[in-house]
Design a protein around this motif. Structure first.
Motif, short mmCIF file in Angstrom:
data_model
loop_
_atom_site.label_atom_id
_atom_site.label_comp_id
_atom_site.label_asym_id
_atom_site.label_seq_id
_atom_site.Cartn_x
_atom_site.Cartn_y
_atom_site.Cartn_z
N LEU A 1 0.71 -1.35 -0.04
CA LEU A 1 0.09 0.00 -0.07
C LEU A 1 0.78 1.33 -0.09
CD1 LEU A 1 -2.84 1.39 0.15
CD2 LEU A 1 -2.71 1.20 2.69
N VAL A 2 1.92 1.24 0.82
CA VAL A 2 2.90 2.48 0.90
C VAL A 2 3.60 2.77 -0.66
CG1 VAL A 2 5.06 3.22 1.89
CG2 VAL A 2 3.35 2.31 3.24
N ALA A 3 3.70 1.50 -1.39
CA ALA A 3 4.31 1.53 -2.52
C ALA A 3 3.62 2.08 -3.46
CB ALA A 3 4.81 0.22 -2.94
N VAL A 4 2.06 1.77 -3.47
CA VAL A 4 1.28 2.23 -4.33
C VAL A 4 1.16 3.87 -4.19
CG1 VAL A 4 -1.02 2.25 -5.13
CG2 VAL A 4 0.18 0.17 -4.83
N LEU A 5 0.93 3.89 -2.91
CA LEU A 5 0.83 5.80 -2.48
C LEU A 5 2.12 6.29 -2.94
CD1 LEU A 5 -0.79 5.35 0.98
CD2 LEU A 5 -2.01 5.88 -1.13
N THR A 6 3.24 5.87 -2.64
CA THR A 6 4.61 6.59 -3.14
C THR A 6 4.39 6.89 -4.81
OG1 THR A 6 5.82 5.37 -1.29
CG2 THR A 6 6.95 6.25 -3.41
N VAL A 7 3.93 5.70 -5.26
CA VAL A 7 3.71 6.03 -6.90
C VAL A 7 2.86 6.94 -7.16
CG1 VAL A 7 3.23 4.90 -9.02
CG2 VAL A 7 4.62 3.76 -7.56
#
Length: 698
Positions: free
Chosen positions: A321-327
């Motif tokens: 989830l953090v990776a998706v938000l980072t993108v």
């Protein structure tokens, strides 16, 4: 399988197939057990599902064909591939070669630099991507293969071909190193298996025939020459020798053996030739049972391991989830560069795999259990290994635990009749009993040449007496306390009883129809290492208490020799009360001989049996000291504490590296190929750190 995550993936996949129940897969022993309804799921589909995940599978019970005239020792065992020729090693070598060629092409032809490294990335993407899709179809969408494949594909899409190729190479190298380290962690069981020789010399008349040790039958007599390993559990029927049993029990001093002595498979005969009658088949000998119990122990999850698994199940989706938000958030909310934040999001995906974290506890537990087994310390589960190190008090049984368990009759005091009559009545009552006092009485009767009289209605009153009808009278052999309850204190020679007990002797009273006819005094000497064992526990900050059903004066006499607190005159139910009182402050361990201490062993937080490999010792308690050494209790505690320290170190490494890479990735400091080290690097470090525990076995 290289880590517990592999086992979880297979269990998840197999468990989703119809007609399959009771799935159990041991990561350590590599054994899958289940109940299969082949009408719902054919065996071929089951095996195909497992192979689609990238794992091999073979039947444990495969029949090997032996040609006429051959024995099973003539047929070579299935060859084990060296690690450098396994499929993982070949794949790693291929990707490494493609990466090297790609960099050379980029060096000599810079215009081709964007494409030269694509083949290496594509090879890895095909292999790991297929595995990721297979895992996703069977219920494991958040596997490290999926995360790595997405990161590699994303890197190729945004033009970071060098990063993509390095990611697949490092992932392949990490998997290879995990496999090598996991193989080393399993070496403990393999070393135990190798203790039993492949052949044995069966005595047939005047000759000795060589036969496979696996085919020995109960009742056969084998010849064990000096320097040979004992091929089976058995009993010496001829010869005298010293046998080194340290590979199995951890006992450093060779054990004298003579006619009637028990020997265990794997011991090394040192001096004279022995003839041994086999008492257990190969599948049921001491080493086989130890291996079975160790495999069960390694398969059982400790409380810490279960907590880590629950944590990791939430950790990976959170990082994704953090990776998706980072993108998405920086470009959409602040107009940031898409390329930069896609790159950082892909790097975060590589940090999301919990392999190192999941492995941190079972790797240490496995090494700890294997290290203990090599020293004769059998620990039957991760929960027991964790708890032993936290005990605040150790409760010891006296007879057979702190003492040698071989009391001898020292005094016969006849109140009516003569000593021979007294001894004869007591021996008739005790005939057939395995209690140490009974054996001492029977041995004395045999040495004095007293024939055993017939007895009927034999009965044991636990903690009080043994009774039977002998010559028409009810004869009881019991404690002074039982005698007082039966005939009153005025009929007993209290002064003589006190004198004998002050000498550290155990006194039993013989009653005939509730009237005392004599006293018998027995003495059991402390074990040679008991004093050192109690001192070692004191240095570890653990309180030691002796719980005995013997009288207070005898108990105190032993206690003074050993420097241990004594609770005496305890019936079995009293021992349970004492253990309950000790458990108030901290966990308590109970150490007994595994024969008559079952309730107390079960009541303690950890039951430790002094057993020398006996059935009861191996089955009843949470741990067993195969070498019968009191010092082994301190060794258990030290090993448990070292294992827990190792677990804490592993968790710190696994979480610490991921935390560091999480921050550095968000700041743009960490590249994709470094981010993969947050998982594979941490996994290798955790495994190597756990393997340090195996050094404690030396």
């Amino acid at each position: 399988m290289d880590c517990p995550s592999c086992a979880t993936k297979i269990e998840t996949a197999v468990g989703r197939l119809p007609g399959i129940e009771d799935v159990s897969l041991s990561y350590h022993s590599q054994v899958l057990k289940l109940r299969l309804d082949e009408a719902a799921t054919p065996r071929e589909r089951l095996e195909g599902t497992i192979r689609s995940l990238g794992f091999g599978i073979e039947d444990m019970d495969r029949i090997r064909v032996v040609a006429e005239g051959e024995t099973d020792t003539d047929v070579p065992a299935p060859a084990t591939q060296p690690w450098w020729w396994t499929p993982k090693a070949r794949l790693t070598g291929l990707i490494g070669l493609l990466v090297a060629v790609g960099f050379l092409v980029s060096w000599f032809a810079p215009s081709l630099g964007d494409y030269a490294l694509v083949p290496a990335a594509l090879v890895g993407l095909v292999v790991f991507g297929r595995r990721a899709l297979a895992l996703a179809r069977v219920g494991s969408p958040f596997s490290i293969e999926m995360l790595m494949s997405i990161a590699t594909a994303g890197a190729l899409i945004i033009g970071e071909t060098a990063e993509a190729s390095i990611v697949v190479l490092l992932f392949a190298v990490g998997e290879l190193l995990e496999g090598v380290a996991a193989g080393s962690a399993r070496s403990g069981i393999e070393a135990l298996t190798a203790l039993v020789p492949r052949t044995a010399l069966v005595i047939d008349g005047e000759i000795a025939r060589e036969v496979p040790a696996s085919r020995l039958e109960i009742g056969q007599v084998v010849l064990v020459r000096p320097g040979d390993r004992v091929p089976a559990d058995g009993e010496v029927v001829d010869g005298e020798s010293d046998v080194d049993e340290s590979p199995v029990t951890g006992e450093s001093v060779p054990v004298p053996k003579q006619v009637g002595s028990a020997v265990i498979a794997g011991g090394i005969n040192a001096t004279g030739a022995l003839q041994v009658r086999v008492t257990r088949a190969a599948a049921d000998n001491t080493i086989a049972r130890i291996i079975h119990l160790i495999e069960e122990a390694q398969a059982s999850k400790s409380p810490t391991a279960r907590f880590i698994e629950r944590f990791s199940a939430r950790y990976t989706p959170f990082v994704i989830l953090v990776a998706v938000l980072t993108v998405l958030v920086p470009p959409l909310a602040f107009g940031a560069d898409w390329h930069t934040w896609i790159y950082r999001g892909l790097a975060l995906l590589l940090i999301g795999c919990p392999c190192a974290l999941v492995l941190s506890t079972p790797a240490a537990i496995t090494s700890g259990i294997a290290a203990g087994a090599r020293r004769g310390l059998l620990i039957k589960g991760g929960a027991a290994l964790e708890t032993i190190g936290r005990v605040g008090a150790i409760a010891f049984d006296k007879t057979g635990t702190l003492t040698q368990g071989r009391p001898q009759v020292t005094d016969l005091v006849s109140l009516t009749g003569n000593e021979r009559s007294l001894l004869g009545m007591a021996a008739a009552v005790e005939n057939g009993s395995s209690h140490p006092i009974a054996r001492a009485i029977l041995d004395r009767a045999a040495s004095d040449g007293i024939p055993l009289r017939p007895a009927r209605g034999q009965k044991a009153l636990p903690g009080r007496a043994a009774q039977a009808v002998v010559g028409g009278k009810l004869i009881e052999v019991g404690s002074p306390r039982h005698a007082v309850e039966s005939c009153g204190p005025g009929n007993l020679p209290a002064d003589r009883i006190t004198t004998l007990e002050d000498e550290g002797k155990t006194v039993v009273v013989v009653l005939a129809d509730t009237q005392p006819v004599g006293l018998m005094a027995l003495r059991d000497e402390p074990r040679p290492d008991a004093l050192r064992g109690i001192a070692a526990l004191r240095q570890l900050g653990v309180r030691s208490v002796m719980l005995t059903g013997d009288n207070a004066r005898t108990g105190q006499a032993i206690g003074r020799k050993l420097g241990i607190e004594v609770k005496a005159d305890l019936l079995p139910e009293n021992k349970l009360s004492e253990i309950a009182a000790l458990k108030v402050g901290a966990p308590v361990a109970m150490v007994g001989d595994g024969i008559n201490d079952g309730p107390a062993l079960a009541a303690a937080d950890v039951g430790i049996a002094m057993g020398g490999g006996t059935d009861v010792a191996l089955e009843t308690a949470d741990a067993a000291l195969l070498g019968n050494r009191v010092e082994g209790v301190a060794d258990l505690i030290a090993l448990s504490r070292a294992t827990m320290t190792n677990i804490h170190q592993n968790v710190a490494v696994a979480l610490g590296l991921k935390a560091v890479f999480l921050v550095t990735t968000l700041l743009g400091v960490t590249d994709l190929w470094l981010a993969i080290l947050a998982d594979t690097g941490a996994t290798v470090l955790v495994t190597l750190n756990a393997l340090r525990l195996l050094r404690r076995a030396k």
